[in-house]
Design a protein around this motif. Sequence first.
Motif, PDB file in Angstrom:
ATOM      1  N   LYS A 276      57.696  27.027  28.056  1.00 53.00           N
ATOM      2  CA  LYS A 276      57.936  27.395  26.355  1.00 53.00           C
ATOM      3  C   LYS A 276      58.828  27.353  26.471  1.00 53.00           C
ATOM      4  O   LYS A 276      59.722  27.443  25.019  1.00 53.00           O
ATOM      5  CB  LYS A 276      56.657  26.880  26.061  1.00 53.00           C
TER       6      LYS A 276
ATOM      7  N   GLY B 117      53.048  36.727  24.676  1.00 54.90           N
ATOM      8  CA  GLY B 117      52.740  37.636  23.383  1.00 54.90           C
ATOM      9  C   GLY B 117      52.825  39.063  23.713  1.00 54.90           C
ATOM     10  O   GLY B 117      52.372  39.802  22.461  1.00 54.90           O
TER      11      GLY B 117
ATOM     12  N   GLU C 118      51.506  35.390  30.681  1.00 54.58           N
ATOM     13  CA  GLU C 118      51.849  34.101  29.895  1.00 54.58           C
ATOM     14  C   GLU C 118      52.777  34.734  29.714  1.00 54.58           C
ATOM     15  O   GLU C 118      53.264  33.996  29.185  1.00 54.58           O
ATOM     16  CB  GLU C 118      51.124  33.095  29.651  1.00 54.58           C
TER      17      GLU C 118
ATOM     18  N   GLY D 262      56.320  34.844  28.324  1.00 52.66           N
ATOM     19  CA  GLY D 262      58.041  34.354  28.312  1.00 52.66           C
ATOM     20  C   GLY D 262      59.002  34.959  27.177  1.00 52.66           C
ATOM     21  O   GLY D 262      59.453  35.892  27.991  1.00 52.66           O
ATOM     22  N   GLU D 263      58.554  35.400  25.788  1.00 56.77           N
ATOM     23  CA  GLU D 263      59.825  36.256  25.604  1.00 56.77           C
ATOM     24  C   GLU D 263      60.040  37.685  26.372  1.00 56.77           C
ATOM     25  O   GLU D 263      61.422  37.723  25.711  1.00 56.77           O
ATOM     26  CB  GLU D 263      59.693  36.983  24.247  1.00 56.77           C
TER      27      GLU D 263
ATOM     28  N   TYR E 169      62.752  30.567  23.191  1.00 56.23           N
ATOM     29  CA  TYR E 169      63.130  29.755  21.588  1.00 56.23           C
ATOM     30  C   TYR E 169      64.127  29.053  21.535  1.00 56.23           C
ATOM     31  O   TYR E 169      64.207  28.476  20.394  1.00 56.23           O
ATOM     32  CB  TYR E 169      62.016  30.194  20.869  1.00 56.23           C
TER      33      TYR E 169
HETATM   34  C1  LIG Z   1      49.137  30.165  25.224  1.00 57.14           C
HETATM   35  C2  LIG Z   1      50.467  30.328  25.584  1.00 57.14           C
HETATM   36  N1  LIG Z   1      50.623  31.391  26.064  1.00 57.14           N
HETATM   37  C3  LIG Z   1      51.840  32.011  26.652  1.00 57.14           C
HETATM   38  C4  LIG Z   1      53.128  31.867  25.442  1.00 57.14           C
HETATM   39  C5  LIG Z   1      54.361  32.692  25.418  1.00 57.14           C
HETATM   40  O1  LIG Z   1      54.278  33.307  24.169  1.00 57.14           O
HETATM   41  P1  LIG Z   1      55.919  34.820  23.890  1.00 57.14           P
HETATM   42  O2  LIG Z   1      56.677  33.905  24.455  1.00 57.14           O
HETATM   43  O3  LIG Z   1      55.712  35.453  23.542  1.00 57.14           O
HETATM   44  O4  LIG Z   1      54.807  35.970  25.791  1.00 57.14           O
HETATM   45  C6  LIG Z   1      52.218  30.709  24.438  1.00 57.14           C
HETATM   46  C7  LIG Z   1      53.530  31.711  23.225  1.00 57.14           C
HETATM   47  O5  LIG Z   1      53.224  30.520  22.053  1.00 57.14           O
HETATM   48  C8  LIG Z   1      51.059  30.304  24.557  1.00 57.14           C
HETATM   49  O6  LIG Z   1      51.054  29.740  23.188  1.00 57.14           O
END
Ligand SMILES: Cc1ncc(COP(=O)(O)O)c(C=O)c1O
Length: 377
Positions: free
Chosen positions: A41, A204, A235, A237-238, A331
């Motif tokens: 995402k 996060g 998990e 992302g950022e 994002y």
């Molecule tokens: C269920 C879940 N996993 C992982 C993430 C990825 O978060 P981040 O990009 O802040 O690490 C999110 C972000 O909204 C999420 O909702």
Amino acid sequence: MNDTTIKTPYFMIDEQKLVANLDKAKQLKELSGVKLVLALKCFSTWGVFDIIKPYLDGTTSSGPYEVKLGHETFGGETHAYSVGYSEQDVLDVADVCDKMIFNSQSQLAAYRHLVEGKASIGLRLNPGVSYAGQDLADPARAFSRLGVQANHIQADALASVEGVMFHMNCENKDVDAFITLLDSISEQFGQYLDAMSWVSLGGGVFFTWPGYDIPKLAAALKAFSDKHGVQLYLEPGEAIITKTTDLVVTVVDIVDNHKKTAIVDSATEAHRLDTLIYDEPASILEADEQGEHEYVIGSCSCLAGDQFCETRFNEPLNIGQRLHILDSAGYTMVKLNWFNGLRMPSVYCKRGNGDIEKLNEFDYNDFKRSLSQWSVS
Ligand SMILES: Cc1ncc(COP(=O)(O)O)c(C=O)c1O
């Protein structure tokens, strides 16, 4: 290819910076035994997945197409999660994922039979505690629809799953704050966790932030997985793509209405949406907060308040000059849209050896196709 000849707007992903983040991810994995799945995402520019794959264990997703993309382009473990699956989504996803995580006990009850024997089944729990700067992004906000609250858990539903997922952090740079959340989860849900084979702690956790105490995080994760006898996942992302990518734009006009505004050939509403949604101003490589020339960096969309930031420069800006909008990977590319019929930024990668590779470019036909493919006869 020379980047000064590339037409703006464009994104430039820097391989060296990406690998620096991935090295930290590797260190965290080695010290803790945690597995890391990339949150698509946040970032799904699959053209650079060859760089990321050797470091991470797979992907996680938030909608059926992300699952398919993760399976096709990244491989490894494919985790599927959605806040709300339709039956068709479950049928489509069950064959290509390794773990299927439901958001509610009602979805679990409705669709478990479609997944059994195909993927390991999990349930999202809501710990009721979180670390998130803004209410909009706080999974533990009042009346949250994200996951099952502790006091709503039906023991037989949990007994029927192999794993659980929690997600309660947003850009958390404070390892102690994360450990407090981890302790709360262990205390509230420990009896259930002991029976699980895996637990995902979501995204996060900003372990690539400069100065982040990775060994301390790793020790806490390892203690948690040892205590409950589970394979842990994060998990990110950022954390993986932070500070790797510039959005490069050109100043197309400068107007003056008590403040000078440099209008650039891009818009937050179309190309960097979170600047607008979270009201978080962007940073510009060429700026200097001590500089004497102050400008609003304004978007070329029609939205009156659409601007990247207000900042200062040592020299006056000129029409035709390029600006690098920093930290523009997370994002952003996943949220690009065609509002106002603006030119879509192309996407490039600067390889470790300095070569520049084009990953994507868009033209008028992509815009037109996104609106209709057929007209009424
Ligand atoms: C269920 C879940 N996993 C992982 C993430 C990825 O978060 P981040 O990009 O802040 O690490 C999110 C972000 O909204 C999420 O909702």
